[in-house]
Design a protein around this motif. Sequence first.
Motif, PDB file in Angstrom:
ATOM      1  N   LEU A 115       0.596  -1.550   0.085  1.00 31.99           N
ATOM      2  CA  LEU A 115      -0.146  -0.203   0.124  1.00 31.99           C
ATOM      3  C   LEU A 115       1.065   1.208  -0.018  1.00 31.99           C
ATOM      4  CD1 LEU A 115      -3.103  -0.649   3.036  1.00 31.99           C
ATOM      5  CD2 LEU A 115      -2.139  -1.951   0.330  1.00 31.99           C
ATOM      6  N   LEU A 116       2.337   1.219   0.167  1.00 33.95           N
ATOM      7  CA  LEU A 116       3.184   2.143   0.320  1.00 33.95           C
ATOM      8  C   LEU A 116       4.504   2.495  -0.632  1.00 33.95           C
ATOM      9  CD1 LEU A 116       3.184   2.363   4.476  1.00 33.95           C
ATOM     10  CD2 LEU A 116       1.625   3.784   2.846  1.00 33.95           C
ATOM     11  N   GLN A 117       4.963   3.316  -0.899  1.00 33.77           N
ATOM     12  CA  GLN A 117       6.049   3.331  -1.165  1.00 33.77           C
ATOM     13  C   GLN A 117       7.178   4.180  -1.129  1.00 33.77           C
ATOM     14  OE1 GLN A 117       5.095   4.466  -6.134  1.00 33.77           O
ATOM     15  NE2 GLN A 117       3.213   6.482  -4.827  1.00 33.77           N
ATOM     16  N   GLU A 118       7.862   3.470  -1.498  1.00 35.34           N
ATOM     17  CA  GLU A 118       9.492   4.461  -0.670  1.00 35.34           C
ATOM     18  C   GLU A 118       9.079   6.271  -2.150  1.00 35.34           C
ATOM     19  OE1 GLU A 118      14.019   4.503   1.208  1.00 35.34           O
ATOM     20  OE2 GLU A 118      12.503   2.915  -0.266  1.00 35.34           O
ATOM     21  N   SER A 119       9.447   7.212  -0.984  1.00 30.60           N
ATOM     22  CA  SER A 119       9.402   9.274  -1.309  1.00 30.60           C
ATOM     23  C   SER A 119      10.715   8.617  -2.633  1.00 30.60           C
ATOM     24  CB  SER A 119       8.713   9.870  -1.007  1.00 30.60           C
ATOM     25  OG  SER A 119      10.537  10.430   0.499  1.00 30.60           O
ATOM     26  N   LYS A 120      11.310   9.753  -3.305  1.00 35.15           N
ATOM     27  CA  LYS A 120      12.298  10.168  -4.043  1.00 35.15           C
ATOM     28  C   LYS A 120      13.422  10.690  -2.327  1.00 35.15           C
ATOM     29  CE  LYS A 120      10.599  10.815  -8.571  1.00 35.15           C
ATOM     30  NZ  LYS A 120      10.517  12.411  -9.670  1.00 35.15           N
ATOM     31  N   ALA A 121      12.006  11.188  -1.894  1.00 34.82           N
ATOM     32  CA  ALA A 121      13.538  11.471  -1.066  1.00 34.82           C
ATOM     33  C   ALA A 121      14.375  10.030   0.185  1.00 34.82           C
ATOM     34  CB  ALA A 121      12.782  12.633   0.080  1.00 34.82           C
ATOM     35  N   HIS A 122      13.548   8.603   0.026  1.00 32.23           N
ATOM     36  CA  HIS A 122      13.791   8.031   1.006  1.00 32.23           C
ATOM     37  C   HIS A 122      13.820   8.320   2.218  1.00 32.23           C
ATOM     38  CE1 HIS A 122      15.719   6.340  -2.856  1.00 32.23           C
ATOM     39  NE2 HIS A 122      16.519   7.485  -3.133  1.00 32.23           N
ATOM     40  N   ASP A 123      13.252   9.526   3.057  1.00 32.52           N
ATOM     41  CA  ASP A 123      13.250   8.413   4.294  1.00 32.52           C
ATOM     42  C   ASP A 123      11.604   9.203   4.611  1.00 32.52           C
ATOM     43  OD1 ASP A 123      11.962  11.117   3.277  1.00 32.52           O
ATOM     44  OD2 ASP A 123      13.203  13.055   4.224  1.00 32.52           O
ATOM     45  N   GLN A 124      11.004   8.705   3.887  1.00 26.25           N
ATOM     46  CA  GLN A 124       9.188   8.348   3.951  1.00 26.25           C
ATOM     47  C   GLN A 124       8.527   7.349   2.779  1.00 26.25           C
ATOM     48  OE1 GLN A 124       7.063  12.284   3.890  1.00 26.25           O
ATOM     49  NE2 GLN A 124       8.545  13.153   1.929  1.00 26.25           N
ATOM     50  N   TRP A 125       7.538   6.865   3.459  1.00 25.81           N
ATOM     51  CA  TRP A 125       7.059   6.129   3.030  1.00 25.81           C
ATOM     52  C   TRP A 125       5.023   6.491   2.653  1.00 25.81           C
ATOM     53  CZ3 TRP A 125       8.651   1.396   0.618  1.00 25.81           C
ATOM     54  CH2 TRP A 125       9.840   1.010   0.613  1.00 25.81           C
ATOM     55  N   LEU A 126       4.935   6.772   1.352  1.00 25.75           N
ATOM     56  CA  LEU A 126       3.299   7.446   0.775  1.00 25.75           C
ATOM     57  C   LEU A 126       3.023   6.695   0.736  1.00 25.75           C
ATOM     58  CD1 LEU A 126       5.345  10.509  -1.012  1.00 25.75           C
ATOM     59  CD2 LEU A 126       4.689  10.693   1.568  1.00 25.75           C
ATOM     60  N   TRP A 127       1.723   7.116   0.694  1.00 23.39           N
ATOM     61  CA  TRP A 127       0.254   5.838   0.009  1.00 23.39           C
ATOM     62  C   TRP A 127       0.597   5.933  -1.253  1.00 23.39           C
ATOM     63  CZ3 TRP A 127      -1.857   3.546   3.435  1.00 23.39           C
ATOM     64  CH2 TRP A 127      -2.239   4.278   4.884  1.00 23.39           C
ATOM     65  N   ARG A 128       0.846   4.471  -2.281  1.00 22.43           N
ATOM     66  CA  ARG A 128       0.759   4.361  -2.870  1.00 22.43           C
ATOM     67  C   ARG A 128      -0.841   4.693  -4.253  1.00 22.43           C
ATOM     68  NH1 ARG A 128       4.044   0.551  -6.265  1.00 22.43           N
ATOM     69  NH2 ARG A 128       4.864  -0.187  -3.923  1.00 22.43           N
ATOM     70  N   THR A 129      -2.180   4.685  -3.583  1.00 21.58           N
ATOM     71  CA  THR A 129      -2.852   4.774  -4.017  1.00 21.58           C
ATOM     72  C   THR A 129      -3.572   6.111  -3.791  1.00 21.58           C
ATOM     73  OG1 THR A 129      -3.547   2.514  -4.710  1.00 21.58           O
ATOM     74  CG2 THR A 129      -5.792   3.669  -4.781  1.00 21.58           C
ATOM     75  N   ASP A 130      -4.014   7.215  -5.026  1.00 23.33           N
ATOM     76  CA  ASP A 130      -4.724   8.437  -3.911  1.00 23.33           C
ATOM     77  C   ASP A 130      -5.876   8.523  -3.399  1.00 23.33           C
ATOM     78  OD1 ASP A 130      -5.126  10.912  -3.513  1.00 23.33           O
ATOM     79  OD2 ASP A 130      -4.790  12.227  -5.508  1.00 23.33           O
ATOM     80  N   LEU A 131      -6.216   7.813  -3.090  1.00 21.29           N
ATOM     81  CA  LEU A 131      -7.962   7.244  -3.034  1.00 21.29           C
ATOM     82  C   LEU A 131      -8.617   8.645  -3.031  1.00 21.29           C
ATOM     83  CD1 LEU A 131      -8.105   4.882   0.412  1.00 21.29           C
ATOM     84  CD2 LEU A 131      -9.039   5.025  -2.178  1.00 21.29           C
ATOM     85  N   ALA A 132      -8.091  10.252  -2.351  1.00 21.86           N
ATOM     86  CA  ALA A 132      -8.865  11.201  -3.026  1.00 21.86           C
ATOM     87  C   ALA A 132      -9.201  11.478  -4.390  1.00 21.86           C
ATOM     88  CB  ALA A 132      -8.715  12.398  -2.098  1.00 21.86           C
ATOM     89  N   SER A 133      -8.061  10.661  -5.120  1.00 27.43           N
ATOM     90  CA  SER A 133      -8.523  11.367  -6.552  1.00 27.43           C
ATOM     91  C   SER A 133      -9.558   9.897  -6.905  1.00 27.43           C
ATOM     92  CB  SER A 133      -7.107  11.217  -7.229  1.00 27.43           C
ATOM     93  OG  SER A 133      -6.347   9.699  -7.183  1.00 27.43           O
ATOM     94  N   THR A 134      -9.695   8.968  -6.178  1.00 24.47           N
ATOM     95  CA  THR A 134     -10.743   8.047  -6.642  1.00 24.47           C
ATOM     96  C   THR A 134     -12.622   8.598  -6.848  1.00 24.47           C
ATOM     97  OG1 THR A 134     -11.076   7.263  -4.963  1.00 24.47           O
ATOM     98  CG2 THR A 134      -9.094   6.591  -6.157  1.00 24.47           C
ATOM     99  N   LYS A 135     -12.762   9.994  -5.867  1.00 31.57           N
ATOM    100  CA  LYS A 135     -13.776   9.888  -5.637  1.00 31.57           C
ATOM    101  C   LYS A 135     -15.272   9.951  -7.022  1.00 31.57           C
ATOM    102  CE  LYS A 135     -15.921  13.945  -3.041  1.00 31.57           C
ATOM    103  NZ  LYS A 135     -16.135  15.513  -2.427  1.00 31.57           N
ATOM    104  N   PRO A 136     -14.678  10.641  -8.238  1.00 27.86           N
ATOM    105  CA  PRO A 136     -15.654  10.511  -8.751  1.00 27.86           C
ATOM    106  C   PRO A 136     -15.934   9.338  -9.419  1.00 27.86           C
ATOM    107  CG  PRO A 136     -14.207  12.081  -9.524  1.00 27.86           C
ATOM    108  CD  PRO A 136     -13.369  11.375  -8.617  1.00 27.86           C
ATOM    109  N   PHE A 137     -15.110   8.477  -9.086  1.00 28.22           N
ATOM    110  CA  PHE A 137     -15.990   7.302  -9.004  1.00 28.22           C
ATOM    111  C   PHE A 137     -16.600   6.269  -8.104  1.00 28.22           C
ATOM    112  CE2 PHE A 137     -11.928   7.320 -11.735  1.00 28.22           C
ATOM    113  CZ  PHE A 137     -12.892   7.340 -13.210  1.00 28.22           C
ATOM    114  N   TRP A 138     -17.430   6.831  -6.660  1.00 34.05           N
ATOM    115  CA  TRP A 138     -17.257   6.541  -5.138  1.00 34.05           C
ATOM    116  C   TRP A 138     -18.570   5.673  -5.750  1.00 34.05           C
ATOM    117  CZ3 TRP A 138     -15.176   9.910  -1.593  1.00 34.05           C
ATOM    118  CH2 TRP A 138     -13.894   9.517  -1.161  1.00 34.05           C
ATOM    119  N   GLU A 139     -19.762   7.492  -6.241  1.00 35.84           N
ATOM    120  CA  GLU A 139     -20.930   5.918  -5.932  1.00 35.84           C
ATOM    121  C   GLU A 139     -21.588   5.498  -7.145  1.00 35.84           C
ATOM    122  OE1 GLU A 139     -23.879  10.013  -6.041  1.00 35.84           O
ATOM    123  OE2 GLU A 139     -23.098  10.575  -4.382  1.00 35.84           O
ATOM    124  N   GLY A 140     -20.467   5.835  -8.356  1.00 31.46           N
ATOM    125  CA  GLY A 140     -21.384   4.746  -9.766  1.00 31.46           C
ATOM    126  C   GLY A 140     -20.611   3.292  -9.240  1.00 31.46           C
TER     127      GLY A 140
END
Length: 409
Positions: A288-313
């Motif tokens: 679920l996570l991927q290492e950032s380019k800075a190599h000092d943190q792990w970010l969410w691989r999937t941006d759930l907020a960007s999927t909002k247009p599909f939620w109701e469908g």
Amino acid sequence: MSDFQRSFARAHLSRLPPEPPAIPDEQQDATREDSLDIRPSSPNDSLSSASSASSTGTIVPSPSRNLFERPKGAALKSRSAPLPWEDFFSQELFLTQKKPSETTVHHAYLNPPTSSGPLVVTHHGAGSSGLSFASFTAEFLKLIPDAGVLSLDARGHGQTTTTDSTGVALSVQDLSLTTLAADVAFVVNAVKTEMKWTALPDIVLIGHSLGGAVVTEVAHERLLGNALLAYGVLDVVEGSAMDALRSMDTYLSTRPKSFPSLASGIDWHLKSRTIRNTISARVSVPPLLQESKAHDQWLWRTDLASTKPFWEGWFIGLSKKFLESRGGKLLLLAGTDRLDKELMIGQMQGKYQLQVFPEAGHFIQEDQPAKTAQVVADFYKRNDRSGLVLPPKVDDLIKQGKLKPASHK
């Protein structure tokens, strides 16, 4: 205490079930992992009882360990150490699907079935990956060793990637229900080609949350034809899903944006009780996570907020499609309060099998992998058609001389 008092106490205490001692969560998990081997010797071998122990509360301490001793640093660290996918699946596949405007490389995990076994195809929920079903897979194959399990990463999730015609990763993914369902059909048929199967085995679709809507769409549109034997939906129904969408933005705003390590990401999922099973979290959270380019943190691989247009469908019309589609039907919930009116009526009419796990959270297959596997195994057996023997056709009996044709006056 008098003899009478002792006798009275014994008589009444003997009727009570034994209670295990209460143990803090962190100590409980460390105790289990010190005393239990969590890795199977092969993908189809039994995974050890650690995965089920972490959710049932039955603890057997090792003889050399003080049950109430506070766990050492190494034990606490092991509680959040990632586990490899190879402990649960025998192989991973990358299956390329080319279209004029895009190319998708679908990623999936596979334990192939035997020549006579069924294939369980699992689809995870939004923001998860195919390894959400890792612990379930290990438990299920203990019960039906001839079966296979195919667990895919949906597009925009896990290691499945989509690029445009120039090879640049798409910033906006098509996560419509129609597209996700078509992806399932493509992956299943691509695996058939990859594995050189002459025909598809009997298929049982199992989907969690968003995945439940996807597998229902596959069944409703008959995208797998007669190969589909049955389908199951885990902890999602139309009514409660639509209600939950109203608070989704609030939930996303409260969860961490990043983690300093994979271990801290695993630990957050456990402490927040997003996932309640240590073994499952250790294998399902890392993708679920991927290492950032800075190599000092792990970010969410999937941006759930960007999927909002599909939620109701994803969820509109889910209950109706679930009840109308062909094949055996299973609905597994974490609470009966999730049932909407249409499903309540369908359940009373016996249109599907309902199972409730009140002790589980939303991620039923992760919190209770052994119990979920048992329900799905029984569900498959009830719908298995391999042992079904049909009576001979009348025409064949006439040709064999075993039956005389009816005379017409």
